[in-house]
Design a protein around this motif. Sequence first.
Motif, PDB file in Angstrom:
ATOM      1  N   UNK A 100       0.821  -1.217   0.000  1.00 16.46           N
ATOM      2  CA  UNK A 100       0.000   0.000   0.000  1.00 16.46           C
ATOM      3  C   UNK A 100       0.851   1.261   0.000  1.00 16.46           C
ATOM      4  N   UNK A 101       1.879   1.285   0.819  1.00 13.33           N
ATOM      5  CA  UNK A 101       2.617   2.527   1.038  1.00 13.33           C
ATOM      6  C   UNK A 101       3.899   2.664   0.230  1.00 13.33           C
ATOM      7  N   UNK A 102       4.407   1.566  -0.315  1.00  8.69           N
ATOM      8  CA  UNK A 102       5.644   1.671  -1.089  1.00  8.69           C
ATOM      9  C   UNK A 102       5.429   1.609  -2.595  1.00  8.69           C
ATOM     10  N   UNK A 143      -3.292  20.757   6.862  1.00  7.73           N
ATOM     11  CA  UNK A 143      -2.099  20.263   6.155  1.00  7.73           C
ATOM     12  C   UNK A 143      -0.818  20.889   6.695  1.00  7.73           C
ATOM     13  N   UNK A 144      -0.973  21.997   7.420  1.00  6.84           N
ATOM     14  CA  UNK A 144       0.202  22.758   7.861  1.00  6.84           C
ATOM     15  C   UNK A 144       1.232  21.933   8.633  1.00  6.84           C
ATOM     16  N   UNK A 145       0.834  21.105   9.598  1.00  4.99           N
ATOM     17  CA  UNK A 145       1.859  20.426  10.407  1.00  4.99           C
ATOM     18  C   UNK A 145       2.763  19.488   9.630  1.00  4.99           C
ATOM     19  N   UNK A 146       2.283  18.949   8.508  1.00  6.03           N
ATOM     20  CA  UNK A 146       3.154  17.997   7.822  1.00  6.03           C
ATOM     21  C   UNK A 146       3.507  18.396   6.386  1.00  6.03           C
ATOM     22  N   UNK A 147       3.026  19.544   5.942  1.00  5.96           N
ATOM     23  CA  UNK A 147       3.464  20.025   4.628  1.00  5.96           C
ATOM     24  C   UNK A 147       4.103  21.410   4.766  1.00  5.96           C
ATOM     25  N   UNK A 152       2.848   9.137  10.112  1.00  6.19           N
ATOM     26  CA  UNK A 152       1.789   9.819   9.361  1.00  6.19           C
ATOM     27  C   UNK A 152       1.721   9.277   7.930  1.00  6.19           C
ATOM     28  N   UNK A 153       2.899   9.056   7.341  1.00  9.50           N
ATOM     29  CA  UNK A 153       2.929   8.533   5.978  1.00  9.50           C
ATOM     30  C   UNK A 153       2.306   7.134   5.913  1.00  9.50           C
ATOM     31  N   UNK A 194      -1.503   9.715   5.546  1.00  8.85           N
ATOM     32  CA  UNK A 194      -1.650  11.171   5.498  1.00  8.85           C
ATOM     33  C   UNK A 194      -0.989  11.669   4.204  1.00  8.85           C
ATOM     34  N   UNK A 195      -1.363  12.885   3.798  1.00 11.70           N
ATOM     35  CA  UNK A 195      -0.931  13.403   2.488  1.00 11.70           C
ATOM     36  C   UNK A 195       0.514  13.895   2.484  1.00 11.70           C
ATOM     37  N   UNK A 196       1.414  12.997   2.829  1.00  8.96           N
ATOM     38  CA  UNK A 196       2.838  13.328   2.726  1.00  8.96           C
ATOM     39  C   UNK A 196       3.311  12.752   1.402  1.00  8.96           C
ATOM     40  N   UNK A 197       3.804  13.622   0.531  1.00  5.13           N
ATOM     41  CA  UNK A 197       4.179  13.140  -0.798  1.00  5.13           C
ATOM     42  C   UNK A 197       5.424  13.852  -1.324  1.00  5.13           C
TER      43      UNK A 197
END
Lengths: 369, 223
Positions: free
Chosen positions: A46-48, A270-274, A361-362, A366-369
């Motif tokens: 899923x994540x990789x 989104x601020x804390x992780x982008x 989070x990833x 969460x929307x870390x990209x």
Amino acid sequence: MTKKRLAAWLLAAFTGLSLHYLLLLIGCLITKGNLSPASFLALMTERLTQPGDAVRYLDIAQNGYVAEGENAINLVFYPLYPFLVRFLSLGTGRYALAGVVLSHLCYAGACAMLYELLRLDGGPREAFGGVLLMSAWPFSMFVLGVYSESLFLLLSIGCLYCMRRDRMAAAGICGFLAALTRVQGMLLIFPLVYTAVRRVCREKRFRGRDMCALLPIGGFLVYLVINYTLHGDPFKFLEFEAGEPWYQTTQWLGKTLADQASMTGEYPGLAPYIYVPQLVLFFFSALVLLAGLRQKAPVEYVLYGAVYLGFTYLSGWMISGGRYLLGCVPLFLILARVRTPAVRYILFTLEGMLFFFYNLLFLMAYAIM
Amino acid sequence: MGEFCRFAGERLMLLIVLALMGAFLCEIGRMRPETARRLGRVLLCVWGAEAAHVLLSGLMYFTVYGNDGFPSPETMFRTGSLEKMYDALRTPAFFAPVSGALAWLGHGIGKILFNQYVLGGFLLSEGMTYVSCCLLEARLRERFSPRAALQGVLLACLLPGAIFLYLPGWPPLLFLGIAALLFVLGKRLPKKEGKALPCEEYLLLLSGILTAAVDYALISGRI
């Protein structure tokens, strides 16, 4: 190569990989509730292999670049990584597996190469420290997945290593290949040319192989040729980048910083992780580069770091700044040289905490990209 | 906060670029490391003083006008002549010989910086102030002491009205002229031990108060 050296390389590679697998195990326990092989494999899949750019790399590996259709925009992704994925998957057709294996091998190689590069100026402790700092970068979760980060790290570190060993041809080739992996690869021309010019100024003679310093631009030109072949426009990728879904343009870095600050207010979720990390990382990286000059790190490292940082923050609508800065290898080269015990303590502890937080989070999608 | 991040980030990148240039010159033997360090200290003094002006003015502007966030220097410093200068930077026009020429130059610098014309004007003024302070520092160091030289630079950048040394216009050019004159004529000054002035702290305090007063007068449109 001695057995001791080989053992150190293997240890460096194991250190880098094991940190990520530790996070994957913890993430599996938290997101799936158990550590069964099936759950672990499901999480890895899923994540990789599925989020963000991974799908596009796999599409390029399978179908190549296309001139028409909705996948024409895949042109914005540089060719070397998907080409190698395709090569590795020959006969099996298992592109996702090939991508993951390639990333693992490249990342292991990058850790060993970074160790070797740091050993040119320091002892084993400093070298391992640098490997740890790169591995635990808060946005390094992409190194094991179907992303070009690992390959880029391997090639850029290799380029810097060969440059330091005065093997300009090898350095140029690594830079050429790095420029075919990510756009930032062409920035390796700066430390290469700087090294060549400095040597010419000091020794008052020019060597033919110094021309290899220009090879990174060659890699970028090959990419432009691909653009031209497909679309008749060598800069077609800029048009695709500026459109959906990326909306990325080139703008003054001051405006990027101001936009990032205003986004923290406009998108508090989104601020804390982008946006906050991107803003903080700019100032952190700039201060690290200045500290590097003060601690008399090789000027070519600081130059590459400065050009890389400035170039990265010329992106309008940036949402992957943390991932891009993973490729800013000079940060790890400079931070590894920190000798003050209190600062090292804080640095490694804080990085470990942030590495856990952002990786979790990833893994929780969460929307870390 | 966005405007302050922009201001700080731009200066930080420029500092790195200038530091790299200095490091390169040292590596090829064209500059002594001591000279590079001195130039770096002067730059930190000049920008440190500018940061003090901008932060103080921003705080006053934010408090007095209830601004939504930290304002940009262009927003804060908007007297009649400055407005004209900002317009001239965006669309160059010869409204005055000296200011007009500076506007063209600032426009050119801004063109390189992705069409950031007003920033180009600010950087041009900062550049002229920096060169002036380097000349001042060199002469003061020779005639008095290194410590007195840096104090002199800081004093020059924090005197009442020194804010105009950082704003687009002719004051930085005038300061450059004065600094160059002092540099040339200062050779004739006898060397002496730099002694602290009587009531130095009181005078510095007074200077700070008047500096803040001038900055306030500027942001409130009284000058």
